[in-house]
Design an enzyme around this catalytic site. Structure first.
Site, PDB file in Angstrom:
ATOM      1  N   CYS A   1       8.936 -16.392 -16.044  1.00  0.00           N
ATOM      2  CA  CYS A   1       8.672 -15.955 -14.876  1.00  0.00           C
ATOM      3  C   CYS A   1       7.151 -15.420 -14.629  1.00  0.00           C
ATOM      4  O   CYS A   1       6.683 -14.942 -15.501  1.00  0.00           O
ATOM      5  CB  CYS A   1       9.287 -14.912 -14.300  1.00  0.00           C
ATOM      6  SG  CYS A   1       9.035 -14.313 -12.585  1.00  0.00           S
TER       7      CYS A   1
ATOM      8  N   CYS B   1       6.107  -9.775 -13.193  1.00  0.00           N
ATOM      9  CA  CYS B   1       6.270  -8.459 -14.140  1.00  0.00           C
ATOM     10  C   CYS B   1       5.838  -8.674 -15.581  1.00  0.00           C
ATOM     11  O   CYS B   1       6.604  -8.463 -16.670  1.00  0.00           O
ATOM     12  CB  CYS B   1       7.506  -8.323 -14.326  1.00  0.00           C
ATOM     13  SG  CYS B   1       8.461  -7.784 -12.606  1.00  0.00           S
TER      14      CYS B   1
ATOM     15  N   CYS C   1      16.950 -10.879 -10.117  1.00  0.00           N
ATOM     16  CA  CYS C   1      15.458 -10.060 -10.126  1.00  0.00           C
ATOM     17  C   CYS C   1      15.664  -8.722  -9.862  1.00  0.00           C
ATOM     18  O   CYS C   1      16.491  -8.264  -8.968  1.00  0.00           O
ATOM     19  CB  CYS C   1      14.837 -10.909  -9.317  1.00  0.00           C
ATOM     20  SG  CYS C   1      13.147 -10.223  -9.016  1.00  0.00           S
TER      21      CYS C   1
ATOM     22  N   GLN D   1       2.841  -2.901   3.310  1.00  0.00           N
ATOM     23  CA  GLN D   1       2.993  -2.614   1.958  1.00  0.00           C
ATOM     24  C   GLN D   1       4.543  -2.954   1.244  1.00  0.00           C
ATOM     25  O   GLN D   1       5.329  -2.446   1.993  1.00  0.00           O
ATOM     26  CB  GLN D   1       2.626  -1.372   1.561  1.00  0.00           C
ATOM     27  CG  GLN D   1       0.919  -0.830   1.867  1.00  0.00           C
ATOM     28  CD  GLN D   1       0.287  -1.547   0.814  1.00  0.00           C
ATOM     29  OE1 GLN D   1       0.726  -2.104  -0.162  1.00  0.00           O
ATOM     30  NE2 GLN D   1      -1.124  -1.365   0.962  1.00  0.00           N
TER      31      GLN D   1
ATOM     32  N   TYR E   1      -9.546  -3.679   8.770  1.00  0.00           N
ATOM     33  CA  TYR E   1      -8.302  -4.250   8.198  1.00  0.00           C
ATOM     34  C   TYR E   1      -7.089  -3.523   8.501  1.00  0.00           C
ATOM     35  O   TYR E   1      -6.138  -3.394   7.695  1.00  0.00           O
ATOM     36  CB  TYR E   1      -8.786  -4.490   6.733  1.00  0.00           C
ATOM     37  CG  TYR E   1     -10.016  -5.020   6.443  1.00  0.00           C
ATOM     38  CD1 TYR E   1     -10.183  -6.150   6.382  1.00  0.00           C
ATOM     39  CD2 TYR E   1     -11.183  -4.150   6.107  1.00  0.00           C
ATOM     40  CE1 TYR E   1     -11.752  -6.892   6.314  1.00  0.00           C
ATOM     41  CE2 TYR E   1     -12.258  -4.426   5.840  1.00  0.00           C
ATOM     42  CZ  TYR E   1     -12.834  -5.850   5.985  1.00  0.00           C
ATOM     43  OH  TYR E   1     -13.991  -6.300   5.584  1.00  0.00           O
TER      44      TYR E   1
ATOM     45  N   GLU F   1      -8.304  -5.862  13.047  1.00  0.00           N
ATOM     46  CA  GLU F   1      -7.827  -6.643  12.175  1.00  0.00           C
ATOM     47  C   GLU F   1      -7.979  -8.223  12.572  1.00  0.00           C
ATOM     48  O   GLU F   1      -8.035  -8.439  13.941  1.00  0.00           O
ATOM     49  CB  GLU F   1      -6.197  -6.401  12.073  1.00  0.00           C
ATOM     50  CG  GLU F   1      -5.238  -7.371  11.607  1.00  0.00           C
ATOM     51  CD  GLU F   1      -5.554  -7.743  10.002  1.00  0.00           C
ATOM     52  OE1 GLU F   1      -5.551  -8.645   9.486  1.00  0.00           O
ATOM     53  OE2 GLU F   1      -5.721  -6.450   9.291  1.00  0.00           O
TER      54      GLU F   1
ATOM     55  N   ASP G   1      -9.237  -0.820   4.317  1.00  0.00           N
ATOM     56  CA  ASP G   1      -8.380  -1.379   3.385  1.00  0.00           C
ATOM     57  C   ASP G   1      -8.456  -2.874   3.352  1.00  0.00           C
ATOM     58  O   ASP G   1      -7.538  -3.520   3.696  1.00  0.00           O
ATOM     59  CB  ASP G   1      -6.984  -0.703   3.727  1.00  0.00           C
ATOM     60  CG  ASP G   1      -6.006  -1.103   2.713  1.00  0.00           C
ATOM     61  OD1 ASP G   1      -6.201  -1.818   1.649  1.00  0.00           O
ATOM     62  OD2 ASP G   1      -4.648  -0.836   3.004  1.00  0.00           O
TER      63      ASP G   1
ATOM     64  N   CYS H   1      -7.085  -2.836  -3.382  1.00  0.00           N
ATOM     65  CA  CYS H   1      -6.048  -3.402  -4.288  1.00  0.00           C
ATOM     66  C   CYS H   1      -6.650  -4.220  -5.608  1.00  0.00           C
ATOM     67  O   CYS H   1      -6.290  -4.895  -6.239  1.00  0.00           O
ATOM     68  CB  CYS H   1      -5.049  -4.331  -3.601  1.00  0.00           C
ATOM     69  SG  CYS H   1      -5.550  -5.641  -2.742  1.00  0.00           S
TER      70      CYS H   1
END
Length: 472
Positions: free
Chosen positions: A84, A87, A179, A302, A331, A352, A401, A428
């Site tokens: 996969c 993860c 999952c 989120q 944003y 935005e 952001d 991020c």
């Protein structure tokens, strides 16, 4: 280090010490001047590796023999680990994951922005590191990824799949049985949708030839217990659509929002597609800090609800509001941060790019009785003009952001012109954040830094930075 040895055309590097971990979950070792990225290796491992690809200064390799297992190594809990695409740090203990995420943020800020990180605060780990996502998107395919066990028995082999893309193979889908990213009823819905489609003969999509009916399945859940399910079809066969919708409606009566989309384009984006609500509402509700948020199938929210609350509390804390501030929220998405901080300031102006997100932001303000927010849709660099600032006022605090690509240079330049007292930068992607911070250093000083882990068992990490205007 021991000498390399070759077995036929295969190059083996013996006793390689893994000293770091990079993106994609690959361990990092050094053989003289050669940097070696080793799949599924963990810092602290000592391994013999087989080179798969070699360039001038780096190579990619796989483990041939594990001589010494790292103290950070652990057994993956998911049967799909390694195939996969998600993860990828599951084979490393969670405390160690946090340690290396912190280190990666620190290195990016030091190397790319030349920032003193001595004030950097400890990383905030996620309270939940299984079943923490509120949204998953699965892909249907008539070309299932076959592992070695599958290849050994071709008789009556089922080639249809519903699951995730295999890394590097856009046309191959790993059929997912369980999952650990999203709580029930996610796994039950996915497995029963697949079983129903196989039983009734609805065709799975061919990602190369763009043929077949079933294309994607999106499942959203919320902390309020509400569930949204959307099935994306490639071609209109209303009888098939109605059959599957009725099946889901009858077998999962707790679905709050049941929708479908017919997407005949060759790409998977749905933002330009019509959504049909088959049963229930066309949205679900999320709750945070006493506020309600409307979430549609196209809404941005989120994906780790519990940790998002912590992230926004940190953002609010960094801003240090006194109650009389004008805040620009860049944003803004669906206005989550804007509405979250609105009760503690004079006014929030959110900007935005996506018009539907702005409509959600306005709805969420009205829903919560918040009347000190204004929202505007459009390209940030085009909206944030001198005229816009003259109309709405110079902000005391800017919260930004941006997406992973960071801020456009025109936006950074406008922030430098604005000279707000504080900028709280949520990111991020530490690398693009560092790039922007290097430019903002012209007038701002970084005074607080705190990483936040939103995505356990992956290399991804959020980072919150407070910048204060340097007084001349």
């Amino acid at each position: 280090m021991s000498r390399n040895r070759k077995a036929g055309t295969v190059t083996i590097l013996p006793n390689l010490h893994i000293i770091d971990i990079a993106e994609e979950g690959k361990g990092v070792g050094k053989a003289d001047e050669l940097v070696v990225f080793v799949d599924k290796a963990v810092p602290g491992d000592v391994v013999d590796v087989r080179l798969m690809k070699k360039k001038k200064n780096f190579a990619e390799a796989v483990i041939e023999v594990l001589h010494t297992a790292s103290e950070f190594r652990t057994d993956p809990f998911c049967q799909h680990f390694g195939t996969c695409g998600g993860c990828k740090w599951q084979h490393m203990q969670y405390d160690a994951q946090l340690q290396f995420k912190y280190k990666n943020v620190e290195a990016a800020l030091q190397r790319l922005a030349k920032i003193d990180t001595s004030m950097m605060e400890p990383i905030l780990g996620s309270a939940e590191n299984k079943y923490y996502r509120n949204k998953l998107e699965y892909t249907f395919s008539n070309k299932r990824w076959l592992d070695k066990e599958d290849m050994g028995d071709q008789e009556d082999l089922e080639l249809n799949a519903l699951g995730f893309h295999v890394p590097g193979r856009f046309d191959k889908i790993l059929d997912i049985q369980h999952c650990y990213l999203q709580a029930e009823p996610s796994n039950s819905i996915r497995n029963q949708v697949r079983a129903y489609a196989l039983r009734t003969g609805i065709s799975f999509y061919d990602l190369r030839n763009h043929e077949g009916s079933l294309r994607n399945l999106i499942i959203r859940t919320s902390s309020t217990g509400e569930v949204m399910v959307a099935v994306i079809f490639a071609y209109v066969e209303q009888q098939q659509i109605d059959g599957l919708m009725e099946y889901l409606k009858g077998n999962f009566p707790d679905i709050t929002s049941l929708q479908y989309i017919v997407n005949q384009k060759k790409n998977d984006t749905i933002f330009d597609q019509d959504v049909v609500t088959y049963a229930g509402r066309d949205y679900i509700f999320e709750e945070m800090d006493g506020l309600k948020f409307k979430i549609g199938i196209k809404s941005f929210y989120q994906t780790n609800s519990l940790q998002a609350h912590e992230l926004y509390k940190i953002t609010r804390d960094f801003a240090g509001f006194t109650g009389d501030e004008l805040v620009y929220d860049l944003y803004t998405g669906a206005g989550t941060i804007a509405n979250f901080v609105a009760r503690g300031v004079k006014q929030v102006v959110g900007i935005e790019y996506v018009p539907t997100a702005i409509e959600d932001a306005k709805f969420n303000s009205n829903l919560n009785g918040i009347n000190n927010t204004l929202f505007y849709a459009g390209d940030m660099k085009d909206i944030l003009t001198t005229a816009f600032i003259a109309e709405h006022g110079k902000p005391d605090v800017v919260i930004t952001d941006p997406p992973r690509a960071g801020m456009h240079t025109d936006v950074v330049e406008r922030l430098l012109e604005l000279e707000a007292e504080k900028i709280v930068y949520v990111s991020c992607n530490a690398a693009t954040q560092a790039r922007d911070l290097a430019l903002l250093k012209e007038k701002y000083e970084v005074t607080r830094i705190k990483p936040v882990d939103m995505f356990p068992h992956t290399q991804h990490v959020e980072n919150v930075v407070l910048l204060n205007l340097i007084k001349s």
